[in-house]
Design a protein around this motif. Structure first.
Motif, PDB file in Angstrom:
ATOM      1  N   LEU A 130       0.819  -1.215   0.000  1.00 25.69           N
ATOM      2  CA  LEU A 130       0.000   0.000   0.000  1.00 25.69           C
ATOM      3  C   LEU A 130       0.853   1.266   0.000  1.00 25.69           C
ATOM      4  CD1 LEU A 130      -2.912  -0.943   2.453  1.00 25.69           C
ATOM      5  CD2 LEU A 130      -2.907  -0.935  -0.042  1.00 25.69           C
ATOM      6  N   GLU A 131       1.887   1.279   0.852  1.00 22.82           N
ATOM      7  CA  GLU A 131       2.766   2.452   0.899  1.00 22.82           C
ATOM      8  C   GLU A 131       3.516   2.614  -0.421  1.00 22.82           C
ATOM      9  OE1 GLU A 131       2.750   4.641   3.111  1.00 22.82           O
ATOM     10  OE2 GLU A 131       2.564   3.848   5.136  1.00 22.82           O
ATOM     11  N   GLY A 132       3.918   1.497  -1.012  1.00 23.40           N
ATOM     12  CA  GLY A 132       4.606   1.556  -2.301  1.00 23.40           C
ATOM     13  C   GLY A 132       3.713   2.096  -3.394  1.00 23.40           C
ATOM     14  N   THR A 133       2.419   1.744  -3.333  1.00 24.90           N
ATOM     15  CA  THR A 133       1.457   2.252  -4.317  1.00 24.90           C
ATOM     16  C   THR A 133       1.303   3.764  -4.190  1.00 24.90           C
ATOM     17  OG1 THR A 133       0.232   0.160  -4.277  1.00 24.90           O
ATOM     18  CG2 THR A 133      -0.918   2.089  -5.147  1.00 24.90           C
ATOM     19  N   VAL A 134       1.171   4.245  -2.936  1.00 19.32           N
ATOM     20  CA  VAL A 134       1.046   5.688  -2.705  1.00 19.32           C
ATOM     21  C   VAL A 134       2.324   6.402  -3.133  1.00 19.32           C
ATOM     22  CG1 VAL A 134       0.742   7.488  -0.957  1.00 19.32           C
ATOM     23  CG2 VAL A 134      -0.593   5.382  -0.814  1.00 19.32           C
ATOM     24  N   LEU A 135       3.478   5.798  -2.834  1.00 23.89           N
ATOM     25  CA  LEU A 135       4.765   6.377  -3.229  1.00 23.89           C
ATOM     26  C   LEU A 135       4.862   6.517  -4.740  1.00 23.89           C
ATOM     27  CD1 LEU A 135       7.642   7.323  -2.515  1.00 23.89           C
ATOM     28  CD2 LEU A 135       8.351   4.911  -2.581  1.00 23.89           C
ATOM     29  N   ALA A 136       4.425   5.479  -5.453  1.00 29.34           N
ATOM     30  CA  ALA A 136       4.475   5.516  -6.923  1.00 29.34           C
ATOM     31  C   ALA A 136       3.571   6.625  -7.465  1.00 29.34           C
ATOM     32  CB  ALA A 136       4.057   4.160  -7.496  1.00 29.34           C
ATOM     33  N   LYS A 137       2.381   6.776  -6.886  1.00 28.34           N
ATOM     34  CA  LYS A 137       1.460   7.828  -7.326  1.00 28.34           C
ATOM     35  C   LYS A 137       2.020   9.208  -7.009  1.00 28.34           C
ATOM     36  CE  LYS A 137      -2.882   5.219  -7.236  1.00 28.34           C
ATOM     37  NZ  LYS A 137      -3.089   5.367  -8.691  1.00 28.34           N
ATOM     38  N   ALA A 138       2.667   9.335  -5.838  1.00 25.77           N
ATOM     39  CA  ALA A 138       3.283  10.617  -5.477  1.00 25.77           C
ATOM     40  C   ALA A 138       4.425  10.948  -6.434  1.00 25.77           C
ATOM     41  CB  ALA A 138       3.798  10.569  -4.034  1.00 25.77           C
ATOM     42  N   ALA A 139       5.190   9.932  -6.840  1.00 28.98           N
ATOM     43  CA  ALA A 139       6.289  10.142  -7.786  1.00 28.98           C
ATOM     44  C   ALA A 139       5.757  10.619  -9.132  1.00 28.98           C
ATOM     45  CB  ALA A 139       7.081   8.843  -7.966  1.00 28.98           C
ATOM     46  N   VAL A 140       4.654  10.030  -9.573  1.00 30.01           N
ATOM     47  CA  VAL A 140       4.025  10.449 -10.828  1.00 30.01           C
ATOM     48  C   VAL A 140       3.570  11.903 -10.717  1.00 30.01           C
ATOM     49  CG1 VAL A 140       1.993  10.118 -12.302  1.00 30.01           C
ATOM     50  CG2 VAL A 140       3.317   8.139 -11.542  1.00 30.01           C
ATOM     51  N   GLU A 141       3.013  12.268  -9.558  1.00 37.16           N
ATOM     52  CA  GLU A 141       2.546  13.641  -9.348  1.00 37.16           C
ATOM     53  C   GLU A 141       3.711  14.626  -9.340  1.00 37.16           C
ATOM     54  OE1 GLU A 141      -0.648  16.328  -8.951  1.00 37.16           O
ATOM     55  OE2 GLU A 141      -0.594  14.184  -9.407  1.00 37.16           O
ATOM     56  N   VAL A 142       4.839  14.221  -8.736  1.00 37.09           N
ATOM     57  CA  VAL A 142       6.041  15.061  -8.727  1.00 37.09           C
ATOM     58  C   VAL A 142       6.489  15.357 -10.157  1.00 37.09           C
ATOM     59  CG1 VAL A 142       8.519  15.108  -8.189  1.00 37.09           C
ATOM     60  CG2 VAL A 142       6.893  14.367  -6.451  1.00 37.09           C
ATOM     61  N   LEU A 143       6.545  14.316 -10.987  1.00 33.65           N
ATOM     62  CA  LEU A 143       6.965  14.484 -12.373  1.00 33.65           C
ATOM     63  C   LEU A 143       5.968  15.348 -13.155  1.00 33.65           C
ATOM     64  CD1 LEU A 143       8.222  10.864 -13.152  1.00 33.65           C
ATOM     65  CD2 LEU A 143       9.597  12.882 -12.652  1.00 33.65           C
ATOM     66  N   HIS A 144       4.690  15.148 -12.872  1.00 33.52           N
ATOM     67  CA  HIS A 144       3.656  15.943 -13.550  1.00 33.52           C
ATOM     68  C   HIS A 144       3.799  17.423 -13.214  1.00 33.52           C
ATOM     69  CE1 HIS A 144      -0.236  17.216 -15.088  1.00 33.52           C
ATOM     70  NE2 HIS A 144      -0.534  17.718 -13.893  1.00 33.52           N
ATOM     71  N   GLU A 145       4.007  17.728 -11.922  1.00 35.53           N
ATOM     72  CA  GLU A 145       4.135  19.120 -11.484  1.00 35.53           C
ATOM     73  C   GLU A 145       5.427  19.761 -11.997  1.00 35.53           C
ATOM     74  OE1 GLU A 145       1.588  18.415  -7.358  1.00 35.53           O
ATOM     75  OE2 GLU A 145       3.715  18.919  -7.255  1.00 35.53           O
ATOM     76  N   ALA A 146       6.426  18.922 -12.275  1.00 39.07           N
ATOM     77  CA  ALA A 146       7.692  19.437 -12.807  1.00 39.07           C
ATOM     78  C   ALA A 146       7.682  19.516 -14.326  1.00 39.07           C
ATOM     79  CB  ALA A 146       8.850  18.558 -12.339  1.00 39.07           C
ATOM     80  N   GLY A 147       6.566  19.099 -14.940  1.00 38.79           N
ATOM     81  CA  GLY A 147       6.454  19.153 -16.397  1.00 38.79           C
ATOM     82  C   GLY A 147       7.264  18.080 -17.098  1.00 38.79           C
ATOM     83  N   GLN A 148       7.483  16.947 -16.419  1.00 34.52           N
ATOM     84  CA  GLN A 148       8.270  15.857 -16.990  1.00 34.52           C
ATOM     85  C   GLN A 148       7.371  14.701 -17.420  1.00 34.52           C
ATOM     86  OE1 GLN A 148      11.717  16.152 -17.340  1.00 34.52           O
ATOM     87  NE2 GLN A 148      11.257  18.250 -16.649  1.00 34.52           N
ATOM     88  N   GLU A 149       7.881  13.887 -18.340  1.00 32.27           N
ATOM     89  CA  GLU A 149       7.140  12.720 -18.789  1.00 32.27           C
ATOM     90  C   GLU A 149       7.195  11.624 -17.734  1.00 32.27           C
ATOM     91  OE1 GLU A 149       8.435  11.318 -22.551  1.00 32.27           O
ATOM     92  OE2 GLU A 149       8.031  13.194 -23.613  1.00 32.27           O
ATOM     93  N   ILE A 150       6.084  10.903 -17.598  1.00 35.84           N
ATOM     94  CA  ILE A 150       6.023   9.797 -16.654  1.00 35.84           C
ATOM     95  C   ILE A 150       6.903   8.659 -17.165  1.00 35.84           C
ATOM     96  CG2 ILE A 150       4.476   8.288 -15.354  1.00 35.84           C
ATOM     97  CD1 ILE A 150       4.077  11.342 -15.002  1.00 35.84           C
ATOM     98  N   ALA A 151       7.660   8.042 -16.233  1.00 30.80           N
ATOM     99  CA  ALA A 151       8.648   7.041 -16.644  1.00 30.80           C
ATOM    100  C   ALA A 151       8.276   5.619 -16.228  1.00 30.80           C
ATOM    101  CB  ALA A 151      10.010   7.409 -16.064  1.00 30.80           C
ATOM    102  N   GLY A 152       6.979   5.356 -15.970  1.00 33.58           N
ATOM    103  CA  GLY A 152       6.567   4.008 -15.601  1.00 33.58           C
ATOM    104  C   GLY A 152       7.208   3.555 -14.302  1.00 33.58           C
ATOM    105  N   MET A 153       7.853   2.385 -14.329  1.00 35.90           N
ATOM    106  CA  MET A 153       8.493   1.824 -13.137  1.00 35.90           C
ATOM    107  C   MET A 153       9.649   2.693 -12.653  1.00 35.90           C
ATOM    108  SD  MET A 153       6.836  -0.863 -12.259  1.00 35.90           S
ATOM    109  CE  MET A 153       8.000  -1.696 -11.165  1.00 35.90           C
ATOM    110  N   MET A 154      10.189   3.519 -13.535  1.00 35.18           N
ATOM    111  CA  MET A 154      11.329   4.369 -13.168  1.00 35.18           C
ATOM    112  C   MET A 154      10.885   5.735 -12.632  1.00 35.18           C
ATOM    113  SD  MET A 154      13.941   2.548 -13.587  1.00 35.18           S
ATOM    114  CE  MET A 154      15.212   3.805 -13.444  1.00 35.18           C
ATOM    115  N   SER A 155       9.577   5.904 -12.450  1.00 30.26           N
ATOM    116  CA  SER A 155       9.072   7.202 -11.982  1.00 30.26           C
ATOM    117  C   SER A 155       9.618   7.563 -10.607  1.00 30.26           C
ATOM    118  CB  SER A 155       7.537   7.189 -11.946  1.00 30.26           C
ATOM    119  OG  SER A 155       7.006   7.120 -13.246  1.00 30.26           O
ATOM    120  N   ILE A 156       9.741   6.565  -9.720  1.00 28.78           N
ATOM    121  CA  ILE A 156      10.202   6.841  -8.355  1.00 28.78           C
ATOM    122  C   ILE A 156      11.646   7.343  -8.346  1.00 28.78           C
ATOM    123  CG2 ILE A 156      10.694   5.834  -6.082  1.00 28.78           C
ATOM    124  CD1 ILE A 156       8.250   4.042  -6.479  1.00 28.78           C
ATOM    125  N   PRO A 157      12.605   6.619  -8.943  1.00 28.34           N
ATOM    126  CA  PRO A 157      13.971   7.165  -8.946  1.00 28.34           C
ATOM    127  C   PRO A 157      14.098   8.466  -9.727  1.00 28.34           C
ATOM    128  CG  PRO A 157      13.835   5.168 -10.296  1.00 28.34           C
ATOM    129  CD  PRO A 157      12.564   5.267  -9.523  1.00 28.34           C
TER     130      PRO A 157
END
Length: 330
Positions: A130-157
Motif C-alpha cells: 500500500l505504501e509503495g502504491t502511494v509512493l508511486a502515485k506521489a512520484a508520478v505527481e512530482v513528475l507531472h508538477e515538474a512538467g516531466q514525462e512519466i517514466a513508468g516503473m522508473m518514476s520513483i527514482p
C-alpha cells in the motif's frame, strides 16, 4: 460551508489518499502489535498514525491555500500550506521521539522473542504494497508538477531529481511514503532475523533507525516550509521570466524582478525600463502583453508590472552569472 467544500475538492489528492492508507495501516499495525508485542511493529504503528494525521493536515492546508485573495488579505492564502506543513511536522517529531525511546528501551532490555510472527509479517507486507502504491502515485505527481514525462516503473527514482519543483504537499507525501515503505521493509527483515537467529535486540535497533528516518523527514520538511513561510525566490523561474521580458523589443532593461513562492503558486513583481518617448497607451499594451506571457508560465498566479524611464545603463545581471544579486538593480 459551500465554499469550504469547493476548496476541499481542489486539495492535494496524493495527500488525501496517503492519509486514508496510513490511517488504515496504523490501525492494523496497532492490532498486530497488541497480539505480538513486537517493538518494530510498534514503531511502524506510530509512523503510520503520524503520517495519517500529518497528511490529513496537509490536504486541508493545500485546499485552503487556493482561497481567492480578499481585501484584507490581498496577497492570497498560498502560504497556508507551508504553515500547515510546519504544524504537521511537530506531530511527526513527537512520534519520532517516542519511536526512538521505545526502540532504545527494547534494545537495552530485550523482552524475548515476539509472538505471532506470521501476523506481523503479513501486516508489514500489506504495508509495503500500500505504501509503495502511494509512493508511486506521489512520484508520478512530482513528475507531472515538474512538467516531466512519466517514466513508468522508473518514476520513483526519476522523481528525486525534480523534488524541488514539486508542490510542498506533494513533496511531503513523497518523502514520508518513501521513509514509510523503507520502514516496513526494515521491520520485515528485522522480524525474520530475530526469529531465525534469536537476536531480538535487532527489533529495537530497527525501531531506532525508523525513528531517525522520521526525524530526517521532519528536518527536511521543516526547513523547506520555513523558507516558504518567509517567502523564497524561485531562481530558476526568475531567470526564465527575465529572458522572456528582455526578449520584448520595447523593454530596455530590468530594474527589479521578484518571483516569490506563495505556497503552490508564484507571484511576480517586475519593474522594467522603457523608452521615455513611448506613450502611456502603448506602454499599457506592452504591460498587457507581458502580463499574459508571464501568467502563462507554470505556477504563476499573480503579476504586477511597473515601468521606469530608461537611464541608458545596463543594470540587469542574469541569474546564471550572479544568482545572489540577479533581482536587484546594481
Amino acid at each position: 460551508m459551500t465554499e469550504i467544500l469547493k476548496l476541499l475538492k481542489e486539495g492535494n489528492k496524493p495527500s488525501l489518499m496517503a492519509a486514508f492508507v496510513n490511517a488504515f495501516l496504523g490501525i492494523i499495525k496497532g492490532i498486530a502489535f497488541f497480539f505480538t508485542g513486537n517493538v518494530a511493529m510498534f514503531a511502524e504503528m506510530m509512523h503510520s498514525l503520524g503520517d495519517a494525521a500529518n497528511q490529513l493536515f496537509v490536504y486541508v492546508g493545500s485546499a485552503l491555500s487556493k482561497k481567492a485573495p480578499t481585501k484584507k488579505f490581498p496577497g492570497g492564502f498560498g502560504r497556508i500550506v507551508n504553515l500547515v506543513c510546519l504544524f504537521a511536522v511537530i506531530i511527526v517529531a513527537i512520534l519520532s521521539y517516542e519511536t526512538i525511546k521505545e526502540g532504545w528501551h527494547h534494545f537495552m532490555h530485550p523482552s524475548g522473542e515476539s509472538k505471532g510472527m506470521l501476523i506481523a509479517l503479513g501486516v508489514l507486507l500489506v504495508g509495503v504494497i500500500l505504501e509503495g502504491t502511494v509512493l508511486a502515485k506521489a512520484a508520478v505527481e512530482v513528475l507531472h508538477e515538474a512538467g516531466q514525462e512519466i517514466a513508468g516503473m522508473m518514476s520513483i527514482p526519476k522523481a528525486f531529481g525534480f523534488l524541488n519543483r514539486a508542490k510542498p504537499a506533494t513533496k511531503l507525501v513523497f518523502m514520508e511514503d518513501l521513509v514509510a515503505t523503507g520502514g516496513n521493509v526494515l521491520a520485515f527483515v528485522a522480524i525474520l532475523i530475530a526469529h531465525f537467529t534469536g537476536w531480538t535486540r535487532i527489533e529495537g535497533l530497527v525501531s531506532i533507525i525508523i525513528g531517525c528516518m522520521m526525524f530526517y523527514v521532519v528536518g527536511k520538511v521543516f526547513l523547506d516550509n520555513a523558507r516558504g513561510v518567509i517567502g523564497e525566490t524561485d531562481e530558476e523561474m526568475l531567470n526564465h521570466i527575465a529572458h522572456l521580458v528582455m526578449d520584448d523589443p520595447n523593454i530596455k532593461d530590468i530594474v527589479r524582478l521578484e518571483v516569490v513562492k506563495e505556497g503552490e503558486f508564484l507571484h511576480v513583481e517586475l519593474v522594467a525600463e522603457a523608452d521615455a518617448n513611448l506613450s502611456l497607451a502603448f506602454l499599457d499594451d506592452v504591460r498587457d502583453h507581458l502580463t499574459e506571457v508571464i501568467l502563462s508560465q507554470k505556477g504563476v498566479s499573480k503579476v504586477a508590472i511597473l515601468f521606469d524611464e530608461d537611464d541608458g545603463k545596463a543594470n540587469w545581471v542574469h541569474v546564471g552569472e550572479r544568482p545572489s544579486t540577479a533581482y536587484n538593480k546594481q
